[in-house]
Enzyme design. Structure first.
Site, short mmCIF file in Angstrom:
data_model
loop_
_atom_site.label_atom_id
_atom_site.label_comp_id
_atom_site.label_asym_id
_atom_site.label_seq_id
_atom_site.Cartn_x
_atom_site.Cartn_y
_atom_site.Cartn_z
N ASP A 104 -9.04 3.81 -1.81
CA ASP A 104 -9.95 4.15 -0.72
C ASP A 104 -11.26 4.72 -1.22
O ASP A 104 -11.48 5.93 -1.18
CB ASP A 104 -9.25 5.11 0.24
CG ASP A 104 -7.98 4.49 0.82
OD1 ASP A 104 -7.84 3.25 0.70
OD2 ASP A 104 -7.14 5.21 1.37
N GLU A 114 2.60 5.11 -3.92
CA GLU A 114 2.58 6.14 -4.99
C GLU A 114 3.90 6.89 -5.10
O GLU A 114 4.23 7.28 -6.22
CB GLU A 114 1.43 7.11 -4.72
CG GLU A 114 0.06 6.49 -4.82
CD GLU A 114 -0.30 5.60 -3.64
OE1 GLU A 114 0.30 5.78 -2.58
OE2 GLU A 114 -1.15 4.72 -3.82
N ASP A 169 0.86 -1.19 0.00
CA ASP A 169 0.00 0.00 0.00
C ASP A 169 0.90 1.24 0.00
O ASP A 169 2.12 1.12 0.14
CB ASP A 169 -0.86 -0.05 1.27
CG ASP A 169 -2.04 0.90 1.22
OD1 ASP A 169 -2.26 1.53 0.16
OD2 ASP A 169 -2.75 0.99 2.22
#
Lengths: 473, 1000
Positions: B681, B610, B607
């Protein structure tokens, strides 16, 4: 005559042994040879009690019908579990390579499962014996509790009379001050408060759970619990520990334990490059300007000009000022008498505590559901925050071991029972209805709540006076 | 200048009590004040009121030589500090003309007829709004040639030759948004915190952040105070003022600061906060038009060599380096691709009317509560466009991992895409596949095929932030069994670690992770733990120590020290996955020796890759940070997430000698080689359920089929209906996982009680029944690149009515799914393309092409078998996919108009990296004797299975067949007929062998 029909309940075996079998739902009749032949013929799955063939969607058995899935397989596999308790397991678990029945009959592969029924029965017996002995001990002390309850009830009744007298007095005063509208208004507020308290006491007097009230005269607190433990995680860098305090029929609060240690390690985590143990060294290096202070509350600000503030906080303490007093506990909920009941199947009783004040972060209001469980010691055994601001608490108490008793007196007819209090702006105002001791009442509340963090399990021979005083809040 | 002119006339009876200056000099008299009069500092405010233009300042100067009355109130130029000992110590300048509401490209332009150059620019449009009192009152700017005029009301009506190009009509008072404030006046220990604060987050009251340091100016609701502290919202602060003012510049009273030495609060009247930049926003309509006046491109623009954004400075040492190009798709009306955006499948125009006003942005970002139907960037980026028309299908792949914008517009000859990337080179691939499948195959050849997943990873995953401890894990695992609901994998989010140090376990909550995993393993289940690429800067953490010692971190712009930011653990640095040494280090971290407490059923979730940097620009890494060999982050930003997943993938492959499973949030073209992605999300809202369909269809179009969205929605609490409908759709997502935020209520499938438990169980079981088919689709994806969840235009490329259809989809080429995404719906409108279709539950027949309204009660997932397809399923429910391994198959034949059908099923062990396999081709045909069903087996190695077929269902056959036998055998098979469905009972044929059944 065939042998034992696998997976069927013994009393129903005859049904399966005939030359033809009628599906239990009556939909079809099939040859007896198709029972337990590892192919599902009955929409209800009844022809295959001993295989996994009917763990399927019904429409495959009766195609073309408008029926939707969800109706399939009501049939289950029956484990005899000799020496222990028989049970059903879903057909999906038959012959899946994992032992579900203690007698191992759900798995046909030889040697896969061993029979654990005797062992399990022993374990279950042990648990039951323990429960029974707790119940017996609770029963033995029933008389003590009863006496305490009687005292409580007596006191409550007495208080009711006093409250009523006070109410009459207020009405008297009010009628003598007809021209003073402001005074009238204030008196009407006081009267409303009085009524509220009368109702609450009446309510308590009708409930068998006043037993609990008698046995837990003050508050119970937990040891510090990590937010990771009760809420499942934290949005802080370092998880905070909280102490929860449960005051029966009053409120539930939480307070951060050891705020200073937490603040320091949280700060260190953000700063990085240092482990928590190096904390003290690091704080020595920190310039004064790096320290933060907690914003004082309104009261402190009001009485503090610069100098006074300094004198008050000054050099007496080397820690940050926030450490000089206990952090303010957060109110999680006030007792809500309108939600109250008994979970019939488990003989557990619950009570709900709601926060009538500001909504919590997600717009919802805090709610604490307290479940009372039978146990010898009065203590909080579990706290969970399942979803933001929704708390669950399990409290062990001896009174939950006793059978519930019927109310001993008729509840006085008062309607509506609830819940004017919600509409009031400030919960604290709500309680100091008596003009004379307004200020004191406030102080007392603060002190009391702050103390509860330190309270450990209390003796059940608590001082009645004590809880009555709290009740005055 | 005569100061007397500004002196307020003393009013009788008035006193000086209302002084607003309460500092150490409060109530000091000014030098030319009559004793006891009103000319104290308080009057400074009144002096200010009389200032008219920006240059008018009011202030106080102190002249020590004046003895008892050293203070003088002055205004304007007089306020300048003189070379003598005068000291201006309070100074206020009017900021009335600095309302900046409009900036580029006309902001600051001078309006016609202005006297003061600074006061009548476009910026004052906001001021003009104040004049409006009714709805019809509008203010705006009109332009003609080089003249701009600010007008209000009726004057604003278009006039010959004048163009209204900015118009704001307001019903209400415009809202005032203070964008920046200046904190000044404090000279004590916190003086270094003075300065400009810019808006950091908006809300009822905004949070401001110091322009260079992490000091925050915010409102603490708990304390009803404005505060300056290290953490927004917190009550521990450096400076505060009790005030409920809407913005900090409107506070009244004195600020207090915390003096760490004396540990006390000290009031400081000298400190003040003023608005530096204010935006006024009207509530009404805003009409913007392009100006008729052409701007000349200036030779050097601001931001070319250095840029500041949201308080972050980008040093841009290499200057402007953007590259761009237009690609036109001849005769094309539809373009698709450009993952990842929460927008419809068919890309909208971003130039001209009817579409978006901004281009599609590709810049991997951790977006909090993302919006729908906007072209804003999300977590991943695939710069690939497919265009489809009656003339065929073509693709364009723009291989550039820097921040990229893509404009889409209608050109004279078809759709035009305009690509522009901030840096890098032009590396454009044009794919002339001709057909939808052809283009995706070519693209996959170029960037890699979807990795064939382990079979368990295609089953249902149960996740939550966070399963609290071992007891919780056990309870959830048992809950599934108690409710007879299958699941394969239980997930642990960040809280399972010790202080968010990945590869560790919280020893209190998870004292024996191995035993916990063994328990799951005994039932055939798996576990996934989260491993993020940010590393806690904690000297006690081995990964950090290693990374520091071996230089494995991304460096800051200086190139000499690690880039630092904040993420979950606090202060973190980011491993440089472009450095081969880091990749090797990371790979070895997954060995059983290194990753303590892990077992062979443990897989990984990447996770925040980015990468997410809480205090970075746009919550990500600064562009001037440096990777291996001094490659700027700017150039490779969109690749970072893929590199993380790649490292993890290789780590698992090495540790397990099985197919890895990695879920990633961030991705780039090629990430399909390293596992699965999910859409990040999302929210527990119907709109997000709806939007998941086009998002996942686009992932398939972009060559990354293994994709899913959080079932139930990450943020917020779904009600039972939404959750059920989401499970019903999720059962057809290529990646199927339920997940929820820590603040949400628990929502394990049984928590809503009956009848919801049964309904959700059925939805999840639907996925398990289809696993053999879904696995076969992934085999096709891994060899042909074809999507698992397919848009209808890929299967029916000649049917123009489906080219933009993204509210229904095909699972492979066999099953049509119409998700129900409307609250309270009990019908659904389904478009059936040409051919026969059979309801998957009732086998009721539909003939396309047509749109039909079908019943869709709460239990129903409208799904249809395509006539002409053969579906192979496993119908027996089990507690997970592993325990289904030995169960028999069911073959469902859905015939087409000619009574024919074909299908295939891929079989292997479902786990090995390079495994032997069997591809069984099924064919249903007809000859003079009647219909037949036969298999042909394509073997790849020695794979065998003893699995058999327990049931063959033939749907839609018009002629009745009551007898069937296996070719070469005399015995006839048991056949049951019910309406138009023929069922062969227990043929018991081995699935992986060649056989033929003849009907008569």
């Amino acid at each position: 005559c065939k042998g034992r029909i696998r997976g069927s309940q013994p009393s129903e075996e005859a049904l399966y042994q005939a030359s033809s079998f009628q599906c239990r739902d009556g939909t079809r009749k099939i040859p007896g040879s198709q029972v337990n032949d590892d192919f599902c013929d009955c929409p209800d799955g009844s022809d295959e009690p001993g295989t996994s063939a009917c763990a399927i969607s019904r429409y495959l058995v009766r195609p073309g019908e408008e029926e939707l899935p969800g109706e399939h397989g009501k049939a289950q596999f029956y484990c005899v579990n000799e020496g222990h308790v028989p049970r059903y397991v879903p057909l999906s678990m038959v012959d899946d390579g994992f032992c579900d029945c203690c007698d191992g009959t759900d798995e046909s592969e030889a040697g896969l499962c061993s029979n654990t029924c005797t062992m399990r029965a022993k374990g279950a017996d042990g648990t039951r014996r323990k429960e029974d002995s707790v119940k017996a001990m609770a029963k033995a002390r029933k008389a003590d509790i009863g006496r305490a309850v009687a005292q409580v009830a007596q006191k409550l009744l007495q208080q009711q009379e006093e409250l009523k007298a006070r109410g009459r007095k207020i009405i008297e005063v009010a009628s003598s001050m007809k021209d003073n509208r402001m005074a009238q208004y204030r008196l009407s507020l006081q009267l409303a408060e009085l009524r509220d308290r009368l109702e609450r006491n009446d309510f308590l007097l009708t409930k068998d759970l006043r037993l609990h009230l008698a046995s837990v005269p003050t508050c119970l607190s937990t040891t510090p619990i990590s937010e990771k433990k009760f809420a499942g995680g934290t949005k802080n860098y370092v998880a905070k520990d909280y102490v929860f305090t449960y005051c029966p029929f009053r409120h539930v609060t939480q307070v951060a334990a050891d705020q200073r240690a937490w603040a320091e390690s949280n700060c260190l985590a953000r700063l990085g490059n240092a482990s928590a143990s190096e904390g003290s060294a690091l704080s020595a290096l920190k310039p004064a300007a790096d320290y933060t202070g907690r914003i004082p509350t309104g009261d402190e600000q009001a009485n503090g000009d610069e100098g006074a503030q300094k004198a008050k906080n000054g050099k007496q303490n080397k820690t940050e000022p926030e450490q000089q007093k206990n952090p303010t506990p957060t109110l999680l909920g006030l007792w809500d008498p309108s939600h109250w009941g008994t979970l019939s199947n488990q003989s557990q009783t619950y009570a709900v505590y709601r926060d009538p004040g500001k909504p919590c972060g997600n717009g919802a209001r805090r709610v604490v559901n307290v479940t009372l469980k039978c146990g010898l010691k009065e203590r909080i055994t579990r706290v969970a925050e399942n979803g933001m601001c929704r708390y669950e608490m399990t409290v062990e108490t001896m009174v939950a071991c006793l059978p519930h008793e019927l109310p001993k007196q008729e509840p006085p007819p008062r309607k509506p029972q609830r819940h004017r209090r919600k509409s009031r702006p400030e919960p604290s105002d709500d309680w100091d209805w008596d003009e004379d001791d307004e200020g004191d009442a406030n102080d007392e509340e603060d002190a009391e709540v702050a103390q509860t963090g330190d309270e450990e399990d209390n003796d059940d021979n608590g001082d009645d006076e004590d809880w009555f005083d709290h009740d005055e809040l | 200048m005569n100061f007397e002119a500004y002196r307020p006339k003393p009013t009788e009876g008035s006193s000086c009590d209302k002084s607003t200056f309460t500092g150490p000099h409060a109530n000091k008299f000014l030098s030319d004040c009559p004793s006891g009069g009103c000319l104290t500092f308080a009057a400074l405010n009144e002096a200010l009121d009389s200032c008219e233009v920006k240059s008018d300042c009011g202030g106080v100067v102190m002249r020590p030589e004046n003895g008892d009355l050293p203070f003088e109130l002055r205004k304007g130029s007089q306020l300048q500090e003189s070379p003598t000992k005068e000291h201006a110590y309070i100074k206020k300048c009017l900021t009335g003309c600095k309302y900046v509401a409009f900036s580029a490209p006309h902001g600051g332009k001078t309006l016609n007829g202005c006297l003061e150059d600074s006061c009548k620019s476009y910026n004052t449009l906001s001021a003009a709004q104040f004049v409006c009192s009714k709805l019809s009152d509008c203010s705006g700017i009109v332009a003609k040639d080089n003249t701009y005029q600010l007008r209000t009301g009726l004057e604003l009506q278009d006039e010959e030759g004048w163009l209204t190009f900015l118009k704001v009509c307001s019903q209400e008072e415009p809202t005032r948004k203070v964008v920046a404030v200046r904190v000044s006046g404090h000279t004590g220990i916190h003086s270094f915190r003075m300065g400009m604060y810019k808006i950091a987050s908006t809300g009822e009251r905004n949070v401001y952040k110091h322009e260079s340091d992490n000091y925050f100016l915010y409102y603490s609701a708990e304390d009803a105070a404005w505060a300056l502290g290290p953490k927004p919202g917190d009550s521990n602060v450096w400076i505060y003022l009790k005030s409920e003012a809407a913005s900090p510049d409107q506070t009244e009273g004195s600020w207090s600061y915390y003096d760490g030495d004396s540990e006390s609060w000290i009031e400081d009247a000298g400190m003040s906060i003023e608005a530096e930049e204010v935006e006024l926003q009207g509530v009404g309509t805003q009409i913007k038009q392009e100006s008729p006046i052409q701007e000349k491109f200036p030779p050097s623009e601001e931001g070319m060599w250095e840029e500041s954004f949201g308080g972050h400075r980008d040093t841009k040492p290499r200057g402007p380096a953007a590259v761009g190009m237009d690609v036109t798709y001849e005769a094309s009306s539809h373009v698709y691709g450009l993952a990842e955006h929460a927008s419809p499948m068919a890309l909208k125009n971003t130039v001209g009317s009817g579409g978006y006003s901004d281009p599609y942005r590709l810049y991997n970002l951790d977006v909090f509560e993302y919006e729908l139907d906007v072209p804003m960037a999300l977590y991943g980026a695939i710069p690939f466009i497919t265009s489809h028309s009656e003339r065929g299908t073509v693709g364009a792949f723009w291989l550039n991992s820097a921040e990229t914008f893509v404009d889409i517009k209608d050109g004279a000859r078809g759709k035009v895409s305009h690509w522009i990337s901030e840096s890098g080179s032009i590396d454009l691939f044009l794919l002339l596949g001709g057909t939808p499948q052809g283009v995706i195959r070519e693209y996959s050849r170029l960037t890699g095929f979807q990795a064939l997943p382990q079979k368990f990873s295609l089953a249902y995953h149960q996740c939550r932030w966070n399963y609290k401890d071992e007891a919780d894990v056990k309870a959830v695992d048992n809950g599934f069994d108690e409710h007879d609901i299958p699941y394969d994998t239980l997930w642990l989010d960040i809280e399972h670690t010790d202080g968010k140090k990945y590869f560790t376990w919280d020893s209190t909550l998870f004292p024996d992770p191995q035993r916990m995993q063994e328990r799951l393993k005994a039932k055939g289940r798996k576990m996934v733990t989260i491993i993020d690429p940010h590393i806690k800067r904690d000297n006690g953490y081995h990964v950090h120590k290693d990374a520091e010692a071996q230089g494995l971190y991304v460096k800051d712009a200086s190139g000499s020290k690690p880039y630092e930011g904040w993420c979950w653990p606090g202060s973190v640095s980011y491993l440089d996955f472009f450095n081969p040494k880091t990749l090797a280090y990371w790979r070895d971290k997954f060995s059983f020796e290194e990753y303590k407490g892990s077992t062979d059923i443990l897989y990984t979730w990447n996770d925040m890759n980015e990468p997410s940097v809480f205090n970075g620009p746009e919550v990500t890494m600064k562009k001037d940070a440096l990777h291996w060999e001094n490659v700027e982050h700017r150039d490779v930003h969109n690749l970072y997430g893929m590199q993380v997943a790649k490292g993890t993938w290789h780590g698992q492959a090495k540790r397990l000698s099985k197919r890895p499973f990695v879920l990633t949030r961030s991705f780039f073209a090629g990430s399909q080689r390293f596992g699965a992605m999910w859409t990040g999300d999302n929210k527990a809202e119907w709109s997000h359920l709806r939007d998941s369909i086009p998002m996942l269809l686009t992932m398939g179009i972009c060559g990354f089929p293994f994709s899913g969205a959080d079932v139930g929605g990450f943020f917020g609490d779904p009600d039972a209906e939404l959750l059920l409908r989401w499970y019903q759709v999720g059962a057809f997502y290529p990646f199927f996982r339920g997940h929820g935020h820590i603040d949400t209520k628990r929502r394990e499938p049984w928590l809503f009680g009956e009848p919801w438990t049964t309904r959700i169980r059925d939805a999840i079981r639907t996925r398990y029944r289809l696993l053999p088919y879904v696995y076969t689709l992934f085999y096709e994806a891994s060899t042909h690149g074809s999507p698992v969840m397919r848009p209808l235009w890929m299967e029916f490329p000649n049917d123009a009515s489906v080219w933009a259809l993204d509210n229904e989809f095909m699972l492979g080429d066999t099953i049509l799914v119409k998700p129900v995404t409307q609250q309270g719906a009990n019908t659904a409108s389904v478009y059936f393309p040409d051919g026969l279709w059979y309801d998957f539950q009732t086998f009721h027949k539909f003939t396309g092409p047509k749109t039909a309204t079908v019943k869709a009660p709460i239990e129903k997932i409208p799904t249809y078998l395509k006539g002409g397809a053969i579906l192979t399923t496993k119908e027996r429910a089990r507690r997970n996919s592993v325990l289904m391994e030995n169960d028999p198959y069911t073959i469902i034949v859905a015939v087409d108009k000619d009574g024919l059908a074909t299908g295939s099923i891929f079989l292997d062990d479902g786990v090995s990296l390079k495994s032997d396999s069997v591809l069984v081709k099924l064919e249903f045909g007809r000859d003079t004797e009647g219909s037949w069903l036969q298999t042909k087996v394509e073997k790849n190695g020695e794979y065998t299975t003893s699995n058999t077929v327990e049931r063959i269902v033939i749907v839609g056959l018009s002629s009745k067949s009551s007898k069937a036998r296996i070719a070469g055998k005399d015995e006839s098979l048991e056949v049951e007929q019910s309406q138009s469905v023929i069922t062969i009972r227990k043929p018991d044929l081995p699935i992986a062998s060649e056989w033929r059944i003849q009907f008569s």
